[in-house]
Design an enzyme around this catalytic site. Structure first.
Site, short mmCIF file in Angstrom:
data_model
loop_
_atom_site.label_atom_id
_atom_site.label_comp_id
_atom_site.label_asym_id
_atom_site.label_seq_id
_atom_site.Cartn_x
_atom_site.Cartn_y
_atom_site.Cartn_z
N ARG A 177 0.82 -1.23 0.00
CA ARG A 177 0.00 0.00 0.00
C ARG A 177 0.84 1.28 0.00
NH1 ARG A 177 -2.72 -3.16 3.72
NH2 ARG A 177 -4.58 -4.11 2.86
N LYS A 233 2.68 11.29 -11.55
CA LYS A 233 1.89 10.35 -12.33
C LYS A 233 2.74 9.09 -12.51
CE LYS A 233 -1.20 13.13 -15.21
NZ LYS A 233 -1.56 13.51 -16.59
N GLU A 271 9.39 18.70 -25.16
CA GLU A 271 8.60 19.02 -23.95
C GLU A 271 9.06 20.35 -23.35
OE1 GLU A 271 5.95 17.36 -23.05
OE2 GLU A 271 6.19 15.40 -24.02
N LYS A 284 6.54 22.94 -14.16
CA LYS A 284 5.73 21.74 -13.87
C LYS A 284 5.38 21.69 -12.39
CE LYS A 284 4.62 17.05 -14.83
NZ LYS A 284 4.85 15.81 -15.53
N GLU A 296 -5.07 16.77 -11.96
CA GLU A 296 -5.59 17.18 -13.26
C GLU A 296 -7.10 17.46 -13.23
OE1 GLU A 296 -3.39 15.41 -16.47
OE2 GLU A 296 -5.03 15.75 -17.85
N ARG A 343 -3.87 21.53 -14.77
CA ARG A 343 -2.79 20.62 -15.18
C ARG A 343 -2.90 20.21 -16.64
NH1 ARG A 343 0.08 15.82 -11.59
NH2 ARG A 343 1.42 15.10 -13.25
N ASN A 369 -0.82 19.33 -21.51
CA ASN A 369 -1.13 18.49 -22.66
C ASN A 369 -1.07 19.24 -23.99
OD1 ASN A 369 -1.53 16.31 -20.99
ND2 ASN A 369 -3.72 16.68 -20.76
N HIS A 407 -0.40 17.48 -27.20
CA HIS A 407 -0.57 16.05 -26.95
C HIS A 407 -1.86 15.48 -27.54
CE1 HIS A 407 2.76 16.81 -24.33
NE2 HIS A 407 2.82 15.57 -23.90
N HIS A 452 -0.98 12.37 -29.47
CA HIS A 452 -1.36 10.99 -29.14
C HIS A 452 -1.97 10.29 -30.35
CE1 HIS A 452 -1.63 12.00 -24.59
NE2 HIS A 452 -0.46 11.48 -24.90
N HIS A 512 7.37 9.79 -28.71
CA HIS A 512 6.34 10.65 -28.15
C HIS A 512 6.66 12.14 -28.37
CE1 HIS A 512 3.44 12.08 -25.18
NE2 HIS A 512 4.42 12.74 -24.58
N1 LIG Z 1 4.69 10.18 -15.53
C1 LIG Z 1 4.62 11.18 -16.34
O1 LIG Z 1 4.17 12.28 -15.99
C2 LIG Z 1 5.11 11.01 -17.74
C3 LIG Z 1 5.26 12.13 -18.58
C4 LIG Z 1 5.78 11.95 -19.85
C5 LIG Z 1 6.13 10.68 -20.28
N2 LIG Z 1 5.95 9.61 -19.46
C6 LIG Z 1 6.34 8.25 -19.86
O2 LIG Z 1 7.75 8.26 -20.05
C7 LIG Z 1 8.09 7.22 -20.95
C8 LIG Z 1 9.11 7.74 -21.94
O3 LIG Z 1 10.27 8.10 -21.21
P1 LIG Z 1 11.67 8.33 -21.93
O4 LIG Z 1 11.47 9.18 -23.12
O5 LIG Z 1 12.62 8.75 -20.88
O6 LIG Z 1 11.99 6.90 -22.54
P2 LIG Z 1 12.79 5.61 -21.95
O7 LIG Z 1 12.64 5.52 -20.50
O8 LIG Z 1 12.37 4.47 -22.78
O9 LIG Z 1 14.30 5.97 -22.28
C9 LIG Z 1 14.69 6.11 -23.62
C10 LIG Z 1 15.91 5.26 -23.96
O10 LIG Z 1 17.07 5.90 -23.43
C11 LIG Z 1 17.84 4.97 -22.68
N3 LIG Z 1 18.55 5.75 -21.66
C12 LIG Z 1 18.02 6.29 -20.55
N4 LIG Z 1 18.93 7.08 -19.96
C13 LIG Z 1 20.06 7.01 -20.70
C14 LIG Z 1 21.33 7.61 -20.60
N5 LIG Z 1 21.61 8.50 -19.66
N6 LIG Z 1 22.26 7.28 -21.54
C15 LIG Z 1 21.95 6.42 -22.54
N7 LIG Z 1 20.76 5.85 -22.71
C16 LIG Z 1 19.81 6.15 -21.79
C17 LIG Z 1 16.83 3.99 -22.17
O11 LIG Z 1 17.43 2.78 -21.82
C18 LIG Z 1 15.89 3.86 -23.37
O12 LIG Z 1 16.41 2.97 -24.31
C19 LIG Z 1 6.79 6.75 -21.59
O13 LIG Z 1 6.43 5.51 -21.03
C20 LIG Z 1 5.79 7.81 -21.18
O14 LIG Z 1 4.48 7.29 -21.05
C21 LIG Z 1 5.47 9.76 -18.21
#
Ligand SMILES: NC(=O)c1ccc[n+]([C@@H]2O[C@H](COP(=O)([O-])OP(=O)(O)OC[C@H]3O[C@@H](n4cnc5c(N)ncnc54)[C@H](O)[C@@H]3O)[C@@H](O)[C@H]2O)c1
Length: 360
Positions: free
Chosen positions: A120, A142, A184, A226, A236, A240, A244, A247, A251, A263
């Site tokens: 929990r 999130k 972003e 943020k 949201e 918030r 988007n 987005h 999306h 993305h």
């Molecule tokens: N929670 C939220 O508010 C929120 C907001 C936006 C996106 N997201 C989520 O985030 C995810 C995308 O995140 P992302 O773009 O970081 O992608 P990711 O986590 O897949 O990372 C991208 C790639 O970079 C590599 N990598 C990471 N750090 C590295 C480094 N320092 N050096 C070399 N390689 C590295 C990873 O292994 C991966 O292959 C999605 O699942 C999306 O839904 C969440």
């Protein structure tokens, strides 16, 4: 080091920008965390930074284990959340034991979700290693995983205890990942901060070269924006949604491309179309879409649907946007700029104008 506070009453926390991986163990002392800690990461990041973080945590007095999740969005699911629970149970983790997410948004979302639900809720710490994770996903609480029927369909709002960022890890990040994060950052400029927008234009070379002052500045401003938005609307309920911007269509583009497009790239195109829609419907003058498009283009990000592997039909994108509509139980919400630095959230946007823009 620069500290940004996220003010959420008892759930408030600090984002420390410029915290070396080697300092993390000492930065986590005195927070009331248990001795056991699990670093959740993937093989790519583990190879680069895993040992340094484990050493730092061990030197800080923690008993550390690593949990490795394969690299990729397809592993952000309940099966891997379950694998994390199992590892924690085998190692007798209790409610004070913390999870540390070392990686990009995928690892951050999955680890945060596991932390929110294990016993929990156990403490968790974000150590983001992509630009996108630093400026967006590690901040705001999130967390979640994907379901076969949709992205991020299972999740929880769950705030970390701390977010610790070492910008030097960005040097190993593939260029495309850096650009996806920059989309972003451009978004924050358009929605809230013209000075940030201008800074991005004036300091492009430094930012792309990862000049420490320039990159720290844009991370800091993004986190401040943020943090401010999240502090005012954690779940949201209204405001918030400005995050988007780009987005809604973004999306739909990701869906049309079966998630083969990053993305951030889809959001970049979405921001240009949202700005064009705002101009065509009299919300802003022509300089707004022009400036948005020019800045996005200057970073080598896509600005037009022609950049996709195939041009999606208008109806396909309009239909894909309805997923947002269902989630809202009403009309699709669009975030539209009035000027650079100010947007509105509206359900009263002109569908015919958007269709014409998409048709090109
Ligand atoms: N929670 C939220 O508010 C929120 C907001 C936006 C996106 N997201 C989520 O985030 C995810 C995308 O995140 P992302 O773009 O970081 O992608 P990711 O986590 O897949 O990372 C991208 C790639 O970079 C590599 N990598 C990471 N750090 C590295 C480094 N320092 N050096 C070399 N390689 C590295 C990873 O292994 C991966 O292959 C999605 O699942 C999306 O839904 C969440």
């Amino acid at each position: 080091m620069h500290i940004v506070s996220v003010s959420l009453g008892a759930r408030s926390y600090e984002i420390e920008i410029g915290c070396s991986l080697d300092q993390i163990g000492s930065r986590l002392q005195g927070l009331g965390l248990g001795r056991k800690m699990a670093v959740v990461t993937n093989p790519t990041v583990k190879k680069l930074y895993g040992q340094r973080l484990v050493d730092s945590l061990t030197a800080g007095g923690f008993l550390v284990m690593s949990i490795e999740v394969p690299d990729g969005e397809q592993f952000k699911n309940l099966d891997w959340a379950n694998a994390i629970y199992t590892a924690l149970l085998i190692n007798s983790f209790d409610r004070k034991s913390a999870l540390v997410a070392l990686g990009g948004g995928v690892i951050g979302d999955l680890t945060g979700f596991a932390a929110a639900t294990f016993m929990r809720g156990v403490p968790f710490i974000q150590v983001p290693t992509t630009l996108l994770a630093m400026v967006d996903s590690s901040v705001g609480g999130k967390t979640g995983v994907n379901h076969a029927m949709g992205k991020n369909m299972i999740g929880a709002f769950y705030q970390p205890v701390k977010v610790l960022m070492d910008q030097s890890v960005l040097t190993s990040l593939p260029k495309e990942e850096l650009l996806a994060g920059l989309a972003e950052v451009i978004k924050y400029g358009v929605i809230c901060d013209e000075a940030l927008f201008d800074y991005l234009g004036e300091n492009r070379k430094k930012i792309l070269a990862l000049d420490i002052d320039a990159i720290s500045h844009i991370i800091r401003r993004s986190c401040e924006i943020k943090a401010d938005v999240v502090s005012r609307d954690e779940r949201e309920g209204g405001l918030r949604a400005i995050l988007n911007f780009g987005h809604t269509l973004g999306h739909a583009i990701e869906t049309a491309e079966s998630y083969a497009l990053r993305h951030g790239f889809a959001v970049a195109i979405g921001m240009v179309y949202a700005s064009r829609l705002a101009h065509k419907t009299g919300l802003c003058d022509a300089s707004v879409p022009d400036r948005v498009e020019r800045l996005i283009e200057s970073y080598g990000l896509p600005t037009d649907l022609s950049a996709l592997s195939r041009r999606p039909a208008v109806i396909e994108l309009m239909d894909a946007m309805q997923v947002d509509k269902k989630a809202e139980g009403g009309k699709v919400k669009f975030v539209l700029p009035k000027k650079i630095g100010e947007v509105i959230i509206t359900k009263e946007w002109d569908e015919e104008v958007l269709k014409k823009l998409i048709a090109g």
